[in-house]
Design an enzyme around this catalytic site. Structure first.
Site, mmCIF file in Angstrom:
data_model
loop_
_atom_site.group_PDB
_atom_site.id
_atom_site.type_symbol
_atom_site.label_atom_id
_atom_site.label_comp_id
_atom_site.label_asym_id
_atom_site.label_seq_id
_atom_site.Cartn_x
_atom_site.Cartn_y
_atom_site.Cartn_z
ATOM 1 N N ASP A 127 0.868 -1.166 0.000
ATOM 2 C CA ASP A 127 0.000 0.000 0.000
ATOM 3 C C ASP A 127 0.910 1.222 0.000
ATOM 4 O O ASP A 127 2.084 1.153 0.377
ATOM 5 C CB ASP A 127 -0.928 -0.013 1.214
ATOM 6 C CG ASP A 127 -2.216 0.760 0.959
ATOM 7 O OD1 ASP A 127 -2.228 1.623 0.053
ATOM 8 O OD2 ASP A 127 -3.206 0.498 1.653
ATOM 9 N N TRP A 128 0.369 2.354 -0.429
ATOM 10 C CA TRP A 128 1.189 3.541 -0.666
ATOM 11 C C TRP A 128 1.724 4.089 0.656
ATOM 12 O O TRP A 128 0.969 4.595 1.486
ATOM 13 C CB TRP A 128 0.360 4.574 -1.406
ATOM 14 C CG TRP A 128 0.427 4.457 -2.906
ATOM 15 C CD1 TRP A 128 0.758 5.447 -3.789
ATOM 16 C CD2 TRP A 128 0.162 3.300 -3.718
ATOM 17 N NE1 TRP A 128 0.723 4.967 -5.087
ATOM 18 C CE2 TRP A 128 0.365 3.656 -5.068
ATOM 19 C CE3 TRP A 128 -0.201 1.980 -3.434
ATOM 20 C CZ2 TRP A 128 0.214 2.767 -6.120
ATOM 21 C CZ3 TRP A 128 -0.362 1.086 -4.485
ATOM 22 C CH2 TRP A 128 -0.156 1.475 -5.802
#
Length: 731
Positions: free
Chosen positions: A263-264
């Site tokens: 995930d970012w």
């Protein structure tokens, strides 16, 4: 002839660029594994490492020297997000990136129809393909544990079996277009509060029975090509580089051959990222919080620091070869896939799919006065009340925000269906503008709005109330959880006021979550309509008019009050935790497993949903009363439509274990079937039960177990409405 000339031209181009026919990785006729091995053998260490990190907000590196393209990603899972600038989160403001907004995944789950899930996946896959995306960041299958979770609307409900059956066709639909689905967020991302650091402690049994099955089905049945890690920690390690989740379970036990994407900003350590299963690092902020600095992407954990450790021999070269192989496999399946389609964007066919999903997923919860379906000729003055009748609910919500080509509001859809001349609209309540991670105050005076709405309702023949939650922060939105189980923006007070002056009120609630209903006893009609996307108003109007018969069933339970919910029954340490650790004390008793086992009444149970039709369940039969290891048991039940309206019913099969050495829920969903019946028509519904349907994960034995003994097969229209019970024995 044209294809032949093109082939010769490409061959000539490759030859002058230094390529030859011996470069197998360019040959689409070769098996992917052969191509992966060939490409890997031609790459430098630096090129391999480059593959593992972002080059922009939504793309990762390719290998330009070898003609291997980068990977382009886009947020989902309800539509292809508008373009974001290369190196910032600002919108690029293109004019050709408007999409179809499909209903939220809670609505898809509420259809209880895997064939509809395939239509959804294929349509969104076509839009991603047209936009030249290689990875669609969705769908989400985290389990609905608490109704406060801000991101529940992106997931598929509280039951692992239902989520498993609905996620597989979605993946297959997306990937047939040469676009990788990216199932998220792996794993235990069941809240937004403190999501970036909270450490989840959960038993092996709950992990295997509740929180992992949908991911496992995505991998082993859906053959998904990418998985996204979660922000949170699991047993002391961040999920994006978690040895248990990624190495031992995902890649070893399940045989996942695809790519794990962070995930970012979900990566925190080079050594752990390298060794604990992460393949592509996205969105990490250099030096913790800064961005757009010189060579920022080279400072990612899996960039220069990773290369340095490989060269120093601190990490074996086999480690980068595995990551690079997985990424090359993804590229050959997507960006370099042979005969991939062109795709299409925001066309009538996709809008039709969006409308169908909405119509199939809308749940009729109450119709005690028989107001529905509405007879338009009966009412001369209709008042529509509620901000959600006009609010754009495709905006906000975090990364699932969409820029749409078309969005039919409930007001527009209802007005078109019943006649604009007889309809008056008033807001009734107001919320603030959309803003990520902050709550903005409304621009209107709430008391004044309520006073006007009640006055208009008093003079109306019919009131249609369109309320619920919205996509603002601390509602149904990424980044934080809801602060209360109540409806926001003083809606309870407004609804109570409307009920005092008019008995003909149709309640249409838009949300991705359950909510408290202190006004329910006085309500005669209630519809749960979710977030329905581009065709929202048309889908709602078709249900209200009876042009479409409602057939949706709840994918999660509605508790009467928040403390009835399992996550909240054990105090703050169970939800939301102490800001450092959180203990899932409800264990396997999540959703209806909790309510039914503990004999707690829910406001509306899992699997519940009414219809304009009436269905009669006949006597169920079982073909044998005992089974052994390899036997299959068949349960049949006749279901008849006894009304004069064609409709659809979802027949559900649950299993009850009468005696077990370890705690088991009162019942567990093991099969379901959605069937359409014409007036007076009867069909025999058949279900198969085998030993796998009877197993539980034993914490004591650390394996799946089916214990000999007595079981019951329960046939029902919801988890609480059981029509037949059939006993049998596992020998």
């Amino acid at each position: 002839m044209t294809i032949r000339i093109l082939t010769l031209s490409l061959t000539f181009l490759f030859s002058i660029c230094g390529y030859s026919q011996a470069q197998i990785y360019l040959d689409n006729s070769q098996p992917i594994e052969t191509r992966v091995k060939d490409a890997l053998s031609r790459m430098t260490l630096e090129e391999k490492v480059k593959l593992t990190t972002a080059q922009s907000k939504f793309s990762s590196h390719g290998v330009p020297r070898l003609g291997i393209p980068e990977i382009w990603m886009s947020d989902g899972p309800h539509g292809v997000r508008m373009e974001i600038l290369w190196d910032s989160w600002n919108h690029a403001k293109w004019t050709n990136d408007s999409c179809t907004a499909f209903p939220a995944l809670t609505c898809l789950a509420a259809t209880w129809d895997p064939s509809v899930s395939y239509l959804y996946g294929n349509a969104i896959g076509e839009e991603a393909r047209y936009r030249r995306k290689d990875v669609l960041l969705g769908p989400g299958v985290n389990i609905y544990r608490t109704p406060l979770n801000g991101r529940n609307f992106e997931y598929m409900g509280e039951d692992p079996y239902l989520a498993s059956k609905m996620v597989v066709p979605y993946i297959q639909g997306v990937q047939r277009n040469g676009v990788a689905a990216c199932v998220k967020h792996f794993a235990l991302n069941n809240q937004e509060k403190w999501r970036n650091h909270i450490n989840v402690e959960v038993s092996d049994r709950a992990l295997n029975e509740i929180y992992l099955p949908a991911f496992k089905a995505a991998v082993q049945e859906g053959k998904v090509w990418t998985i996204m890690g979660a922000y949170n920690q699991v047993r002391g390690e961040y999920a994006c580089h978690n040895d248990l989740l990624l190495n031992k379970i995902l890649k070893k036990d399940w045989g996942f051959d695809g790519t794990v994407i962070s995930d970012w900003g979900g990566t925190h350590n080079t050594r752990e990222a390298a060794l604990n299963g992460l393949d592509i690092e996205m969105g990490t902020y250099t030096n913790g919080f800064t961005s757009n600095v010189s060579a920022a992407y080279d400072n990612y954990y899996l960039a220069s620091p990773y290369l340095k450790m490989l060269k120093a021999g601190e990490i074996p070269l086999s480690n980068i070869d595995d990551k690079a192989s997985r990424i090359l496999r993804l590229i050959f399946r997507t960006a370099m896939a042979q005969n991939k389609p062109f795709g299409s964007l925001a066309n009538d066919e996709h809008h039709s799919v969006a409308r169908k999903v909405g119509e199939e997923g809308i749940v009729l919860l109450k119709n005690s006065a028989g107001l529905l379906p509405l007879n338009a000729a009966k009412y001369k003055k209709i008042v529509i009340v509620g901000e959600n009748a006009t609010r754009k609910l495709t905006e906000g919500g975090g990364s699932s925000e969409l820029k749409v080509k078309k969005e039919v509001s409930p007001l527009e859809g209802i007005s078109n269906k019943f006649g604009k001349a007889k309809i008056t609209y008033t807001m009734g309540y107001a919320s603030g503008d959309v803003a990520y991670d902050k709550v903005l105050p409304p621009k209107y005076n709430t008391d004044s709005l309520r006073t006007v709405a009640i006055k208009l309702a008093q003079e109306a023949d019919l009131v249609i109330y369109v309320g619920g939650l919205n996509k603002n922060s601390q509602q149904d939105s990424e980044g934080d959880d809801r602060k209360s189980y109540e409806l926001p923006f003083d809606q309870n007070q407004l609804i109570s006021g409307l009920q005092q002056v008019n008995k003909n009120i149709v309640m249409v609630m838009l949300s991705g979550n359950a909510y408290e209903m202190p006004w329910l006893n006085k309500a005669t009609t209630l519809i749960q309509a979710w977030y329905l996307g581009s065709e929202s108003g048309n889908a709602i109007a078709n249900i209200l008019s009876g042009d479409v018969n409602p057939s949706g069933k709840l994918p999660f339970s509605f508790p009467v009050k928040l403390t009835d919910n399992s996550a909240h029954a054990f105090g703050e340490i169970s939800y939301p935790g102490d800001s450092t650790n959180q203990y899932y004390k409800d264990d396997i008793l999540v959703g209806y497993r909790w309510y039914d086992t503990k004999k707690i009444a829910s406001q509306y149970p899992f699997g519940f949903g009414l219809s304009y039709s009436k269905f009669l369940y006949g006597k169920a039969k079982i073909d044998k009363t005992s089974i052994k290891d390899n036997d299959v048991l068949t349960v049949t039940v006749p279901v008849k439509n006894t009304s004069n309206i064609a409709g659809k019913e979802v027949i559900q099969l649950y299993i009850h274990d009468k005696k077990s050495s370890e705690l088991r829920p009162e019942k567990e969903l093991k099969a379901f079937q959605k069937v359409e019946l014409l007036p007076g028509e009867e069909k025999i519904i058949s279900f198969k039960i085998d030993k796998s349907s009877l197993k539980f994960y034993s914490d004591n034995k650390k394996q799946w177990v089916a214990e000999a003994g007595k079981f019951s097969a329960l046939i029902g229209s919801s988890s609480r409405d059981i029509k037949s019970s059939l006993d049998f024995i596992l020998e």
